[in-house]
Scaffold this motif. Structure first.
Motif, PDB file in Angstrom:
ATOM      1  N   ASN A  56       0.715  -1.283  -0.077  1.00 59.74           N
ATOM      2  CA  ASN A  56      -0.069  -0.130  -0.060  1.00 59.74           C
ATOM      3  C   ASN A  56       0.902   1.370  -0.063  1.00 59.74           C
ATOM      4  OD1 ASN A  56       0.999  -0.141   2.465  1.00 59.74           O
ATOM      5  ND2 ASN A  56      -1.040   0.476   3.621  1.00 59.74           N
ATOM      6  N   LYS A  57       2.273   1.134   0.125  1.00 60.31           N
ATOM      7  CA  LYS A  57       2.766   2.352   0.196  1.00 60.31           C
ATOM      8  C   LYS A  57       3.068   3.015  -1.324  1.00 60.31           C
ATOM      9  CE  LYS A  57       3.161   1.905   4.473  1.00 60.31           C
ATOM     10  NZ  LYS A  57       2.530   0.819   4.792  1.00 60.31           N
ATOM     11  N   LYS A  60       0.694   5.937  -2.198  1.00 61.10           N
ATOM     12  CA  LYS A  60       1.139   6.979  -1.428  1.00 61.10           C
ATOM     13  C   LYS A  60       2.438   7.759  -2.030  1.00 61.10           C
ATOM     14  CE  LYS A  60      -0.844   4.971   3.021  1.00 61.10           C
ATOM     15  NZ  LYS A  60      -0.326   4.983   4.409  1.00 61.10           N
ATOM     16  N   HIS A  85       8.006  -1.159   6.030  1.00 58.62           N
ATOM     17  CA  HIS A  85       7.649  -1.302   4.639  1.00 58.62           C
ATOM     18  C   HIS A  85       7.600   0.134   4.026  1.00 58.62           C
ATOM     19  CE1 HIS A  85       5.297  -4.699   6.199  1.00 58.62           C
ATOM     20  NE2 HIS A  85       6.158  -5.272   5.716  1.00 58.62           N
ATOM     21  N   THR A 190      -5.879  -3.058   7.162  1.00 59.59           N
ATOM     22  CA  THR A 190      -5.200  -2.612   8.534  1.00 59.59           C
ATOM     23  C   THR A 190      -5.235  -1.357   8.893  1.00 59.59           C
ATOM     24  OG1 THR A 190      -3.810  -4.522   7.728  1.00 59.59           O
ATOM     25  CG2 THR A 190      -2.885  -3.030   9.522  1.00 59.59           C
ATOM     26  N   GLY A 192      -2.797   1.214  10.474  1.00 56.86           N
ATOM     27  CA  GLY A 192      -1.255   1.192  10.944  1.00 56.86           C
ATOM     28  C   GLY A 192      -1.272   2.845  11.347  1.00 56.86           C
ATOM     29  N   SER A 193      -1.066   3.817  10.495  1.00 51.23           N
ATOM     30  CA  SER A 193      -1.174   5.058  10.577  1.00 51.23           C
ATOM     31  C   SER A 193      -2.503   5.821  10.226  1.00 51.23           C
ATOM     32  CB  SER A 193       0.161   5.774   9.991  1.00 51.23           C
ATOM     33  OG  SER A 193       0.029   5.624   8.424  1.00 51.23           O
ATOM     34  N   GLY A 194      -3.295   4.909   9.449  1.00 53.06           N
ATOM     35  CA  GLY A 194      -4.868   5.291   9.257  1.00 53.06           C
ATOM     36  C   GLY A 194      -4.909   5.800   7.820  1.00 53.06           C
ATOM     37  N   GLY A 195      -3.748   6.077   6.975  1.00 53.40           N
ATOM     38  CA  GLY A 195      -4.198   6.815   5.637  1.00 53.40           C
ATOM     39  C   GLY A 195      -4.788   5.715   4.547  1.00 53.40           C
ATOM     40  N   THR A 196      -4.462   4.588   4.802  1.00 56.02           N
ATOM     41  CA  THR A 196      -4.984   3.627   3.773  1.00 56.02           C
ATOM     42  C   THR A 196      -6.708   3.599   4.113  1.00 56.02           C
ATOM     43  OG1 THR A 196      -2.999   2.451   3.825  1.00 56.02           O
ATOM     44  CG2 THR A 196      -4.963   1.380   2.861  1.00 56.02           C
ATOM     45  N   TYR A 279       0.890  -6.549  10.459  1.00 52.61           N
ATOM     46  CA  TYR A 279      -0.065  -6.055   9.909  1.00 52.61           C
ATOM     47  C   TYR A 279      -1.244  -6.932   9.278  1.00 52.61           C
ATOM     48  CZ  TYR A 279       2.888  -2.053   9.799  1.00 52.61           C
ATOM     49  OH  TYR A 279       3.995  -0.883  10.000  1.00 52.61           O
ATOM     50  N   THR A 304      -2.551  -5.641   1.877  1.00 53.86           N
ATOM     51  CA  THR A 304      -1.483  -4.311   1.854  1.00 53.86           C
ATOM     52  C   THR A 304      -0.136  -4.656   1.836  1.00 53.86           C
ATOM     53  OG1 THR A 304      -2.044  -4.254   4.089  1.00 53.86           O
ATOM     54  CG2 THR A 304      -3.382  -2.581   2.741  1.00 53.86           C
TER      55      THR A 304
HETATM   56  C1  LIG Z   1       1.928   0.511   6.189  1.00 57.81           C
HETATM   57  C2  LIG Z   1       0.958  -0.730   6.122  1.00 57.81           C
HETATM   58  C3  LIG Z   1      -0.253  -0.810   6.389  1.00 57.81           C
HETATM   59  C4  LIG Z   1      -0.844   0.316   7.312  1.00 57.81           C
HETATM   60  O1  LIG Z   1      -1.223   1.257   6.326  1.00 57.81           O
HETATM   61  P1  LIG Z   1      -1.642   2.735   6.978  1.00 57.81           P
HETATM   62  O2  LIG Z   1      -2.079   3.530   5.913  1.00 57.81           O
HETATM   63  O3  LIG Z   1      -0.494   3.179   7.757  1.00 57.81           O
HETATM   64  O4  LIG Z   1      -2.650   2.622   8.129  1.00 57.81           O
HETATM   65  C5  LIG Z   1      -0.851  -1.953   6.443  1.00 57.81           C
HETATM   66  N1  LIG Z   1      -0.239  -3.037   5.672  1.00 57.81           N
HETATM   67  C6  LIG Z   1       0.971  -2.961   5.508  1.00 57.81           C
HETATM   68  C7  LIG Z   1       1.561  -4.483   5.013  1.00 57.81           C
HETATM   69  C8  LIG Z   1       1.778  -2.040   5.555  1.00 57.81           C
HETATM   70  O5  LIG Z   1       3.224  -1.742   5.211  1.00 57.81           O
END
Ligand SMILES: *Cc1c(COP(=O)(O)O)cnc(C)c1O
Length: 332
Positions: A56-57, A60, A85, A190, A192-196, A279, A304
């Protein structure tokens, strides 16, 4: 910014993990069973967003690196866990786009997966600045910043990064419209930081879908990240989002593996999906519970984690024994 991504990413039905209620259930239908029906599990393959490194990066960074270029930055400064990641993806695609990439690295529990990510980030030329605690990170970041640098926050989750997942939601809406998949009742991702999650929820609202987003918190506190996600969705123009968070799958905390995650990993493997303990294992455990609950007809899991092979990214990487002691100490 030309990353040469691989869009649209496919959507696939996972028949082996979908739910077929047993034939007798309608015969003994009582109030408690009334909501129990078949559930199709679908997956959005964000693991293949890019042939070199997916996950998912990529969406972004597409947005973030375009801005770095527009501002004529020379350097990208970012921050993440030791096995991030986001840091690996930024090192790879940032360098490819001509930037120096510097990363402040935070401690996290030790895992083979996290160590591989760090070694791969170093092989991609990341300059790393390990700190011994979260409290020490802000100063370490400020020291790296400058007029020639663009800062990318944890997970790439600022307004721009989040827009990448508004794009993904639009892509999913298009796939529904074209008949590639049914409209899901719920999309599980997931948190994580919420952006997705924020981008997806905002994008679904914009596309007029009724799909609810369930964020599975993997970083405490879940309510704090949820607030952050709501704010990001608002920045993308959407206050009225369908969005819910669960912290039930977190276990001992960020980066700690869980028994339910391990079970989900084994089941996903049988359907061709490889998960990670930090994750996606926790998120997929939530997915399996939702499917089992019999309360939904169509569940979409947003996958992701990159499924690109790691070997090419590890070419020339230092061995674990060759890592500086302060890097090894990140993992404990
Ligand atoms: C970074 C990451 C996430 C989290 O996404 P956010 O946008 O930060 O919530 C989820 N899954 C994987 C594999 C990631 O690397």
């Amino acid at each position: 910014m030309e990353l040469n991504p691989n869009y649209p990413t496919p959507v696939e039905h996972l028949p082996r993990l979908s739910r077929v209620p047993d034939a007798s259930s309608s015969a003994r239908a009582c109030d408690a069973r009334r909501a129990s029906h078949a559930c199709q599990l679908w997956v959005k393959r964000e693991d293949v967003t890019h042939p070199l490194y997916g996950g998912n990066k990529v969406r972004k960074l597409e947005r973030l690196l375009a801005v770095a270029k527009a501002r004529a930055a020379d350097r990208i400064v970012t921050v993440g866990a030791g096995g991030s990641h986001q840091v690996l993806a930024t090192a790879l695609f940032g360098r490819q786009a001509g930037f120096e990439v510097e990363a402040v690295l935070l401690p996290q529990p030790r895992s083979d997966h996290a160590l591989l990510n760090l070694r791969a980030s170093l092989a991609q030329g990341a300059h790393v600045f390990p700190v011994s605690s979260y409290a020490a990170a802000p100063l370490a970041i400020v020291r790296r910043l400058g007029r020639d640098a663009l800062f990318i926050p944890v997970g790439g989750s600022n307004y721009l990064g989040t827009l990448g997942y508004v794009d993904a939601a639009r892509e999913i809406a298009e796939q529904i419209r074209s008949g590639a998949m049914p409209e899901p009742d719920v999309a599980v991702v997931t948190l994580g930081s919420g952006g997705t999650a924020a981008g997806l929820a905002a994008g679904f609202a914009a596309a007029g879908l009724k799909t609810e987003v369930l964020g599975v918190a993997v970083t405490p506190p879940g309510w704090g990240i949820a607030l952050m996600a709501r704010w990001l969705a608002w920045r993308c123009g959407h206050l009225a989002i369908r969005f819910r968070v669960t912290s039930r799958y977190l276990g001992a905390g960020y980066g700690h593996r869980t028994a339910w995650g391990d079970r989900a990993t084994a089941l996903a493997q049988g359907s061709g999906l490889t998960l990670d303990p930090t994750y996606t294992a926790k998120t997929f455990a939530a997915v399996l519970d939702l499917v089992d609950s019999g309360r939904y007809r169509h569940v979409l899991y947003v996958h992701t984690l990159s499924s690109a092979p790691m070997a090419p990214l590890l070419a020339g990487a230092p061995e674990e024994q060759e890592l500086a002691p302060e890097l090894v100490r990140l993992f404990r």
